[in-house]
Design a protein around this motif. Structure first.
Motif, mmCIF file in Angstrom:
data_model
loop_
_atom_site.group_PDB
_atom_site.id
_atom_site.type_symbol
_atom_site.label_atom_id
_atom_site.label_comp_id
_atom_site.label_asym_id
_atom_site.label_seq_id
_atom_site.Cartn_x
_atom_site.Cartn_y
_atom_site.Cartn_z
ATOM 1 N N ARG A 177 0.826 -1.208 0.000
ATOM 2 C CA ARG A 177 0.000 0.000 0.000
ATOM 3 C C ARG A 177 0.865 1.264 0.000
ATOM 4 O O ARG A 177 0.570 2.228 -0.715
ATOM 5 N N LEU A 178 1.944 1.245 0.760
ATOM 6 C CA LEU A 178 2.839 2.398 0.803
ATOM 7 C C LEU A 178 3.483 2.630 -0.559
ATOM 8 O O LEU A 178 3.608 3.775 -1.009
ATOM 9 N N ASP A 179 3.860 1.559 -1.224
ATOM 10 C CA ASP A 179 4.440 1.677 -2.558
ATOM 11 C C ASP A 179 3.424 2.257 -3.532
ATOM 12 O O ASP A 179 3.766 3.080 -4.388
ATOM 13 N N SER A 180 2.166 1.845 -3.381
ATOM 14 C CA SER A 180 1.112 2.355 -4.251
ATOM 15 C C SER A 180 0.864 3.840 -4.027
ATOM 16 O O SER A 180 0.686 4.608 -4.977
ATOM 17 N N VAL A 181 0.887 4.248 -2.776
ATOM 18 C CA VAL A 181 0.608 5.646 -2.430
ATOM 19 C C VAL A 181 1.809 6.551 -2.667
ATOM 20 O O VAL A 181 1.661 7.682 -3.155
ATOM 21 N N GLY A 182 2.994 6.056 -2.326
ATOM 22 C CA GLY A 182 4.138 6.958 -2.331
ATOM 23 C C GLY A 182 5.386 6.445 -2.992
ATOM 24 O O GLY A 182 6.461 7.045 -2.826
ATOM 25 N N GLY A 183 5.299 5.361 -3.746
ATOM 26 C CA GLY A 183 6.497 4.771 -4.325
ATOM 27 C C GLY A 183 7.279 5.698 -5.220
ATOM 28 O O GLY A 183 8.499 5.583 -5.331
ATOM 29 N N ASP A 184 6.590 6.646 -5.866
ATOM 30 C CA ASP A 184 7.254 7.556 -6.802
ATOM 31 C C ASP A 184 7.622 8.893 -6.175
ATOM 32 O O ASP A 184 8.153 9.768 -6.868
ATOM 33 N N LEU A 185 7.336 9.069 -4.901
ATOM 34 C CA LEU A 185 7.605 10.353 -4.260
ATOM 35 C C LEU A 185 9.105 10.535 -4.040
ATOM 36 O O LEU A 185 9.801 9.606 -3.642
ATOM 37 N N SER B 289 10.563 13.659 -2.457
ATOM 38 C CA SER B 289 10.979 14.526 -1.355
ATOM 39 C C SER B 289 10.753 13.857 -0.005
ATOM 40 O O SER B 289 9.863 13.010 0.151
ATOM 41 N N ALA B 290 11.555 14.255 0.965
ATOM 42 C CA ALA B 290 11.412 13.701 2.309
ATOM 43 C C ALA B 290 10.049 14.028 2.896
ATOM 44 O O ALA B 290 9.425 13.179 3.548
ATOM 45 N N ALA B 291 9.573 15.240 2.677
ATOM 46 C CA ALA B 291 8.283 15.651 3.235
ATOM 47 C C ALA B 291 7.142 14.814 2.668
ATOM 48 O O ALA B 291 6.248 14.374 3.401
ATOM 49 N N GLU B 292 7.185 14.570 1.358
ATOM 50 C CA GLU B 292 6.129 13.773 0.729
ATOM 51 C C GLU B 292 6.169 12.331 1.221
ATOM 52 O O GLU B 292 5.123 11.704 1.451
ATOM 53 N N ARG B 293 7.354 11.807 1.385
ATOM 54 C CA ARG B 293 7.480 10.433 1.874
ATOM 55 C C ARG B 293 6.973 10.317 3.310
ATOM 56 O O ARG B 293 6.311 9.333 3.664
ATOM 57 N N ALA C 116 3.267 10.261 3.203
ATOM 58 C CA ALA C 116 2.762 8.961 2.746
ATOM 59 C C ALA C 116 2.823 7.932 3.862
ATOM 60 O O ALA C 116 1.875 7.146 4.058
ATOM 61 N N LEU C 117 3.904 7.922 4.617
ATOM 62 C CA LEU C 117 4.014 7.012 5.753
ATOM 63 C C LEU C 117 2.901 7.260 6.760
ATOM 64 O O LEU C 117 2.281 6.318 7.276
ATOM 65 N N ALA C 118 2.644 8.520 7.055
ATOM 66 C CA ALA C 118 1.588 8.858 8.010
ATOM 67 C C ALA C 118 0.224 8.449 7.476
ATOM 68 O O ALA C 118 -0.614 7.907 8.215
ATOM 69 N N ALA C 119 -0.003 8.693 6.193
ATOM 70 C CA ALA C 119 -1.308 8.373 5.604
ATOM 71 C C ALA C 119 -1.578 6.873 5.636
ATOM 72 O O ALA C 119 -2.702 6.435 5.906
ATOM 73 N N VAL C 120 -0.539 6.076 5.389
ATOM 74 C CA VAL C 120 -0.724 4.620 5.334
ATOM 75 C C VAL C 120 -0.697 4.000 6.723
ATOM 76 O O VAL C 120 -1.626 3.272 7.113
ATOM 77 N N MET D 123 9.300 0.053 7.176
ATOM 78 C CA MET D 123 8.481 0.209 5.973
ATOM 79 C C MET D 123 9.138 1.165 4.986
ATOM 80 O O MET D 123 9.139 0.925 3.771
ATOM 81 N N ALA D 124 9.712 2.240 5.489
ATOM 82 C CA ALA D 124 10.410 3.181 4.602
ATOM 83 C C ALA D 124 11.584 2.502 3.920
ATOM 84 O O ALA D 124 11.795 2.644 2.698
#
Length: 266
Positions: A48-56, A58-62, A65-69, A112-113
């Motif tokens: 799910r994390l890869d789906s949401v943020g795999g292409d991100l 920047s550190a802030a975006e990542r 994504a971690l928080a969202a998932v 996870m990161a």
């Protein structure tokens, strides 16, 4: 099960995968438990994390994504209501309950990161841990215990002051080696066991620490202290001797030598 513990004491620092190691440590208290369900959950989080943020990039975006998932979708949160519950430092229970201590949640976030190839580390504070996410020469600090909230300079200073008193510099913040993170996890359990009057349980946890992280002198000292309380004099001598072999701190060596001399005299 103890083969995994011995292996943790032998492999190189960068070979340790925090989620796998923390599950192996938890399994020691859950004999017979099939870890497949827990690895399936971790794999699902990674997917799910890869789906949401795999292409991100920047550190802030990542971090978002971690928080969202982890906090948003899977519901992992800090247990502020029953903070001292030993289950909060046991990754099997944390995955079951979706609640934990700062260090157990930090292990989950960092693991996870790293599964996605992101740079992530656990940061050591007095009485607390945070997570550093880095990318493209930028970084952000987040607090997994508080659902991944961003931690700026003011918040960081407040956390340190609350734990250690005023006047402590925030420049002392440092990334923790993998073994140190796992020792911190077990230390939480040992402290709570001793507070509950269960010295034998605390001793077992220090034995695990010294097996997994034999170069950490504090665990040997605490192990020797509890062995002495249990009248296991020979075992305490062995723990102090091991401590003497690994520490080069002159004051600490004098303290250990003095204790060994006293035990020999007895």
């Amino acid at each position: 099960m103890y083969e995994d513990l011995n292996r943790l004491g032998l492999i190189e620092e960068d070979e340790i995968e925090l989620d796998d190691a923390a599950l192996s440590l938890a399994l020691l208290d859950h004999p017979g438990t099939d870890l497949a369900t827990y690895y399936d959950l971790l794999d699902a989080i990674e997917t799910r994390l890869d789906s949401v943020g795999g292409d991100l990039a920047s550190a802030a975006e990542r971090a978002e994504a971690l928080a969202a998932v982890l906090a948003g979708e899977f519901g992992f949160e800090g247990d502020s209501e029953t903070y001292d519950d030993p289950a909060n430092a046991d990754l099997i229970n944390v995955l079951d309950r979706r609640r934990g201590l700062p260090v157990s949640l930090a292990i989950l976030w960092v693991a996870m990161a790293r599964r996605l190839g992101w740079s992530a580390d656990v940061l050591d504070l007095p009485g607390h841990v945070l997570v550093l996410i880095a990318a493209e020469e930028t970084s952000v600090i987040v607090d997994p215990f508080a659902n991944g909230v961003r931690v700026g300079t003011e918040r960081l200073a407040a956390l340190i002051e609350a734990a250690a008193g005023s006047g402590r510099s925030v420049t002392h913040l440092a990334a923790m080696p993998n073994r140190a993170v796992l020792v911190r996890l077990l230390q939480n359990q040992a402290s709570r066991a001793e507070q509950a009057g269960n010295g034998r349980r605390a001793l077992e946890l220090y034995v695990r620490m010294t097996t997994m992280a034999p170069a950490y002198p504090h665990a040997w000292w605490e192990r020797a202290r509890l062995e002495l309380a249990d009248q296991a004099i020979a075992a305490a001598r062995g723990s102090l001797g091991a401590m003497l072999e690994i520490t080069r701190d002159p004051a600490l060596r004098r303290r250990v030598t003095k204790m060994l001399d006293a035990l020999t005299a007895d």
